[in-house]
Write an enzyme that holds these catalytic residues in place. Structure first.
Site, short mmCIF file in Angstrom:
data_model
loop_
_atom_site.label_atom_id
_atom_site.label_comp_id
_atom_site.label_asym_id
_atom_site.label_seq_id
_atom_site.Cartn_x
_atom_site.Cartn_y
_atom_site.Cartn_z
N LYS A 153 -11.91 0.96 -2.02
CA LYS A 153 -10.85 1.49 -2.88
C LYS A 153 -11.34 1.52 -4.33
O LYS A 153 -12.14 2.36 -4.67
CB LYS A 153 -9.58 0.72 -2.62
CG LYS A 153 -9.06 1.16 -1.24
CD LYS A 153 -7.98 0.38 -0.62
CE LYS A 153 -7.67 1.03 0.73
NZ LYS A 153 -7.00 0.15 1.66
N HIS A 192 -5.51 -3.15 -2.81
CA HIS A 192 -5.15 -2.21 -3.88
C HIS A 192 -5.06 -2.89 -5.25
O HIS A 192 -4.59 -2.29 -6.21
CB HIS A 192 -3.81 -1.54 -3.57
CG HIS A 192 -3.87 -0.69 -2.33
ND1 HIS A 192 -4.42 0.56 -2.31
CD2 HIS A 192 -3.48 -0.95 -1.06
CE1 HIS A 192 -4.36 1.06 -1.08
NE2 HIS A 192 -3.79 0.16 -0.31
N SER A 199 0.80 -1.22 0.00
CA SER A 199 0.00 0.00 0.00
C SER A 199 0.84 1.28 0.00
O SER A 199 0.36 2.30 -0.46
CB SER A 199 -0.96 0.01 1.18
OG SER A 199 -0.29 -0.25 2.39
C1 LIG Z 1 -7.00 0.03 3.06
C2 LIG Z 1 -6.36 -1.28 3.35
C3 LIG Z 1 -6.96 -2.19 4.22
C4 LIG Z 1 -8.16 -1.83 5.05
O1 LIG Z 1 -9.32 -1.77 4.32
P1 LIG Z 1 -10.51 -0.89 4.87
O2 LIG Z 1 -11.70 -1.41 4.17
O3 LIG Z 1 -10.18 0.53 4.54
O4 LIG Z 1 -10.57 -1.11 6.37
C5 LIG Z 1 -6.39 -3.43 4.34
N1 LIG Z 1 -5.27 -3.75 3.66
C6 LIG Z 1 -4.65 -2.90 2.85
C7 LIG Z 1 -3.43 -3.32 2.12
C8 LIG Z 1 -5.17 -1.62 2.68
O5 LIG Z 1 -4.54 -0.74 1.90
#
Ligand SMILES: *Cc1c(COP(=O)(O)O)cnc(C)c1O
Length: 387
Positions: free
Chosen positions: A237, A205, A177
């Site tokens: 996302k 992602h 990320s």
């Molecule tokens: C954003 C993210 C999460 C968490 O997801 P949410 O739905 O925002 O709680 C988990 N893993 C990674 C790699 C992320 O970037």
């Protein structure tokens, strides 16, 4: 010292180290052009890769539905499991070609749940060191032992696997990320098979953007997720809504339903949110043009940013960090960009290692070539402003 004094001291130290955190306030609809802290800016910070947060069809579908309310009323096992949740799970499973999918309220909770429910005392969880914080917290919630290997170091992973006690479970981000690079899945899958391990991949992602049709890192590498692979996806996302899911075999999903505390003891997502995600999935399935546009933006950014002498990372995804080193320098660049009408956050320790503070630029399919012109001009001005 009282707890109050201790908090004051820790907060003062945080501020003094350029690590102070505060959420900027958005006072416009979400999207690539937003009003943030009172200023109109181009947003290069969201994970809204396909631009779906501002999609009018998603909004219209939710408004037109007279069944999907904004409260589910209870946890899934009690009375919160609505038809829209059920259909969304089926549609996601069909999209990914897996037996079953289970919805979660957030990706954070899904990552807590998978390791807590699948691993037992005596097992070994083997993590890439740059895994998302929620995966690390998931290991803490489980009773298994946690071992870590240096980022994408496959020799170190092989050693951890050889030394693992009980069932070994490899855990990795699919797309990292803060760096934007991909886990080396072909080698991870080979090692997994050689050591009879399992594999958990966080595709937060990746789903929607990575792979020819957006089906994630397995599709990107031309691999199939077998029965010992569990994948976590988020809906906040590329899907542009909210929520998360786990994809796997029937046994994995039934184990989560029966044993996963972060799924059992929490209220189900709003049914309206599940409906919004169903519409978003239809968009993700047909977003080939958006994905192609994203790839063009990324290629042009990398070419021209490298030409400015900026330090980029080995990323072919919409996450494009510019490495700057010290937290104070990253903050100064971020402020300068903001003054030029661009929102690009500085990412500092502990989110990234000491001395690796950076700007984290993320691209959306809604960004235009003109938006990218602005970004490149402002970065060039940052370079010139430094001695
Ligand atoms: C954003 C993210 C999460 C968490 O997801 P949410 O739905 O925002 O709680 C988990 N893993 C990674 C790699 C992320 O970037």
């Amino acid at each position: 010292m009282t707890l109050r004094q201790r908090l004051q001291q820790r907060l003062a130290a945080q501020r003094a180290a350029d690590l102070w955190r505060t959420p900027p306030l958005v006072t416009s609809p979400t999207g690539t052009h937003i009003q943030l802290n009172g200023r109109q800016v181009i947003n290069f910070a969201a994970n809204d890769y396909l631009g779906l947060t501002e999609d009018p069809d998603i909004r219209a579908a939710v408004c037109a539905d007279d069944q999907a309310g904004f409260g589910s009323g209870a946890a899934h096992l009690v009375s919160g499991h609505h038809l829209h949740h059920h259909l969304l799970e089926d549609e996601l499973a069909d999209w990914l070609g897996v037996e079953r999918v289970l919805l979660f309220s957030t990706g954070y909770m899904a990552n807590l749940a998978v390791q807590q429910a699948l691993a037992q005392r005596g097992d070994t969880l083997i993590h890439d060191k740059l895994n998302h914080a929620s995966l690390l917290d998931g290991a803490r919630l489980s009773e298994a032992v946690l071992k870590r290997y240096p980022h994408v170091d496959m020799k170190a992973l092989a050693r951890r696997l050889a030394a693992a006690e009980g069932q070994a479970i490899i855990v990795t981000d699919g797309v990292f990320s803060m760096d934007g690079d991909l886990a080396p899945l072909p080698e991870i899958m080979r090692l997994k098979a050689a050591h009879s391990a399992w594999l958990v991949v966080d595709e937060a992602h990746a789903f929607g953007v990575v792979g020819q049709s957006g089906r994630g890192t397995f599709e990107h590498f031309g691999l199939t997720a077998d029965e010992n692979v569990v994948r976590v996806g988020t809906l906040g996302k590329a899907f542009g809504v909210f929520g998360a899911f786990v994809a796997g075999t029937t046994e994995v999903i039934e184990a989560l339903v029966n044993f996963a505390r972060p799924w059992i003891y929490t209220t189900a997502l709003p049914p309206a949110n599940a409906l919004a995600a169903r519409v978003a999935l239809k968009k993700v399935r047909t977003a080939d043009e958006a994905r192609a546009h994203l790839r063009r933006l990324i290629d042009r950014f990398r070419r021209e940013a490298a030409g400015l002498g900026l330090t980029l990372m080995a990323s072919a995804t919409p996450i494009q960090p510019v490495l700057l080193g010290e937290a104070a320098r990253a903050l100064a660049w971020s402020r300068r960009l903001f003054e030029r009408g661009l929102h690009v956050p500085a990412i500092r320790p502990p989110t990234v290692p000491q001395g690796q503070a950076r700007l984290r630029i993320t691209f959306s399919a809604r960004h235009t070539e003109a938006d990218l012109d602005h970004l490149l001009e402002a970065l060039e001005a940052c370079c010139r402003a430094e001695p």
